[in-house]
Structures are given as C-alpha cells and as structure tokens.
Motif scaffolding. Structure first.
Motif, PDB file in Angstrom:
ATOM      1  N   TYR A  91      38.580  32.098  44.223  1.00 27.80           N
ATOM      2  CA  TYR A  91      39.183  33.405  43.982  1.00 27.80           C
ATOM      3  C   TYR A  91      40.595  33.366  44.544  1.00 27.80           C
ATOM      4  O   TYR A  91      40.836  32.783  45.606  1.00 27.80           O
ATOM      5  CB  TYR A  91      38.381  34.497  44.698  1.00 27.80           C
ATOM      6  N   THR A 111      38.366  33.352  35.010  1.00 29.89           N
ATOM      7  CA  THR A 111      38.763  34.652  34.467  1.00 29.89           C
ATOM      8  C   THR A 111      39.972  35.167  35.227  1.00 29.89           C
ATOM      9  O   THR A 111      39.957  35.204  36.457  1.00 29.89           O
ATOM     10  CB  THR A 111      37.613  35.682  34.603  1.00 29.89           C
ATOM     11  N   VAL A 138      42.265  38.446  35.987  1.00 29.57           N
ATOM     12  CA  VAL A 138      42.200  39.909  35.966  1.00 29.57           C
ATOM     13  C   VAL A 138      43.628  40.424  36.063  1.00 29.57           C
ATOM     14  O   VAL A 138      44.289  40.246  37.082  1.00 29.57           O
ATOM     15  CB  VAL A 138      41.342  40.448  37.128  1.00 29.57           C
ATOM     16  N   GLU A 183      46.264  43.612  34.122  1.00 32.13           N
ATOM     17  CA  GLU A 183      46.371  44.738  33.184  1.00 32.13           C
ATOM     18  C   GLU A 183      47.310  44.410  32.020  1.00 32.13           C
ATOM     19  O   GLU A 183      47.019  44.737  30.876  1.00 32.13           O
ATOM     20  CB  GLU A 183      46.864  45.967  33.950  1.00 32.13           C
ATOM     21  N   ALA A 233      40.478  36.300  29.997  1.00 31.45           N
ATOM     22  CA  ALA A 233      41.316  37.320  30.625  1.00 31.45           C
ATOM     23  C   ALA A 233      40.666  38.675  30.415  1.00 31.45           C
ATOM     24  O   ALA A 233      40.046  38.926  29.376  1.00 31.45           O
ATOM     25  CB  ALA A 233      42.716  37.315  30.022  1.00 31.45           C
ATOM     26  N   THR A 234      40.808  39.515  31.419  1.00 33.82           N
ATOM     27  CA  THR A 234      40.281  40.870  31.318  1.00 33.82           C
ATOM     28  C   THR A 234      41.193  41.805  32.090  1.00 33.82           C
ATOM     29  O   THR A 234      42.002  41.366  32.912  1.00 33.82           O
ATOM     30  CB  THR A 234      38.836  40.946  31.863  1.00 33.82           C
ATOM     31  N   THR A 235      41.061  43.078  31.816  1.00 32.98           N
ATOM     32  CA  THR A 235      41.756  44.091  32.604  1.00 32.98           C
ATOM     33  C   THR A 235      40.762  44.649  33.611  1.00 32.98           C
ATOM     34  O   THR A 235      39.575  44.321  33.576  1.00 32.98           O
ATOM     35  CB  THR A 235      42.276  45.245  31.724  1.00 32.98           C
ATOM     36  N   SER A 236      41.241  45.507  34.487  1.00 36.45           N
ATOM     37  CA  SER A 236      40.330  46.197  35.396  1.00 36.45           C
ATOM     38  C   SER A 236      40.251  47.679  35.043  1.00 36.45           C
ATOM     39  O   SER A 236      39.912  48.503  35.884  1.00 36.45           O
ATOM     40  CB  SER A 236      40.739  45.990  36.856  1.00 36.45           C
ATOM     41  N   GLU A 237      40.591  47.989  33.771  1.00 33.41           N
ATOM     42  CA  GLU A 237      40.471  49.355  33.255  1.00 33.41           C
ATOM     43  C   GLU A 237      41.231  50.371  34.104  1.00 33.41           C
ATOM     44  O   GLU A 237      40.738  51.450  34.387  1.00 33.41           O
ATOM     45  CB  GLU A 237      38.998  49.753  33.117  1.00 33.41           C
ATOM     46  N   ALA A 292      44.839  45.672  40.517  1.00 30.70           N
ATOM     47  CA  ALA A 292      45.182  45.082  39.218  1.00 30.70           C
ATOM     48  C   ALA A 292      45.400  46.184  38.183  1.00 30.70           C
ATOM     49  O   ALA A 292      46.331  46.114  37.377  1.00 30.70           O
ATOM     50  CB  ALA A 292      44.102  44.115  38.763  1.00 30.70           C
ATOM     51  N   ALA A 341      47.706  40.488  40.359  1.00 28.63           N
ATOM     52  CA  ALA A 341      46.732  39.854  39.475  1.00 28.63           C
ATOM     53  C   ALA A 341      45.771  39.041  40.332  1.00 28.63           C
ATOM     54  O   ALA A 341      46.102  38.623  41.442  1.00 28.63           O
ATOM     55  CB  ALA A 341      47.425  38.964  38.466  1.00 28.63           C
ATOM     56  N   HIS A 381      39.204  34.517  39.168  1.00 29.01           N
ATOM     57  CA  HIS A 381      37.942  33.951  39.662  1.00 29.01           C
ATOM     58  C   HIS A 381      37.704  32.678  38.880  1.00 29.01           C
ATOM     59  O   HIS A 381      38.030  32.603  37.688  1.00 29.01           O
ATOM     60  CB  HIS A 381      36.765  34.892  39.366  1.00 29.01           C
TER      61      HIS A 381
END
Length: 163
Positions: A7, A103, A105, A107, A137-141, A146, A152, A155
C-alpha cells in the motif's frame, strides 16, 4: 507460495517553483493531470505498492528500508528503477513472481487510457509476461482524501513461488 500486500499514498502538490509536478503512475507520465504527487522519489504510488507487496511476500521489509527518504541518493528516483531493483532482490532470494494485481485510487484524471502501458511497465520491471500483471483504477466516490483530490493511493498484492 508466498503472498504479499503493498500500500502506498502520496499527496498532490506542485513542485518548489510553483510549477505543476508531473503525475507518474506505473511509470507513465499522465500528461492530462494538472499536478503530480509529492515524495522523495517520483512518488509513483502504483510502483511503490507493487514493490512493497513483493518485499512483503519475500519477508524483506518495506520500500523505505531499502530506499530511505532520508538518503539523498534516492531524491527524485525513477520508481521503475526502484521496482527493478526490488525484483532483482526478490529473485536473488530464490523467488519467482507469479502475478501482481494492483489498484490505483484516484478521483481524476481517468486512467483507463494508460492502464495497458502501466501493465507493460510493471511486467517489464518484473521480467514477467504482461498477462501476469493486472492494474486497475477506481475512484473513492468523493469520500476521504482521494475523493477530495488531496492525494492518491494504491494497493497491490502479489504471489511469489520458490524458484
């Protein structure tokens, strides 16, 4: 078989002259990014997480133990070089990289156009086929640091086998 988890997190920041620092992820400069991540090296959270996963699986400590932020030798270091060095150390300990799954993280900006280049870079640094490397890749909504676009994170998990 050995499993490792890594991480990493870095905050967004411009460079000392007020100019935007480049955003580097997976060894790819993301040109559409307005600013980059701050850190002693190039702050590539993806490669740092992968390196920590490999080191953890081989029980070799963490990235900071091998490349301390207090050591001027590593100032501005290219994380592709750091990951290659870590891969060599893991190999020297008698392990083979079976796969890596990571992954990011973040936005913004969207990373989909860069994912394949990131996969190739990680695979090259580890001397494995690209089909052994997954990068997502993903956002944290809009939740947390993030989501507020303060930084950013990444993991990574890996599987090593004894050579």
């Amino acid at each position: 078989m050995r499993i490792g988890h890594g991480y990493d997190v870095h905050r967004f920041e411009g460079n000392a002259t007020g100019e935007a620092r480049p955003l580097v992820l997976g060894g790819v400069e993301i040109e559409e990014a307005e600013r980059g991540l701050t850190g002693h090296s190039d702050a590539d959270v993806l490669l740092h997480a992968v390196a920590d996963a490999l080191l953890g699986a081989a029980a070799l400590g963490d990235l900071g133990a091998h490349f301390p932020a207090t050591d001027p030798e590593w100032a501005g270091a290219d994380s592709m070089d750091l990951l290659g060095t870590v891969a060599g150390r893991v190999t020297d300990e008698g392990y083979t990289v079976e796969n890596v799954d990571a992954t990011v993280v973040l936005e913004a900006p969207k990373l989909r156009p860069h994912i394949e280049a990131m996969r190739r870079n990680v695979a090259d640094a580890l001397a494995v086929e690209t089909d052994r490397v997954s990068v997502k890749a993903t956002t944290s909504e809009k939740i947390g640091f993030a989501g507020r676009e303060e930084g950013a994170a990444a993991h990574a998990v890996c599987l090593l086998s004894e050579a």
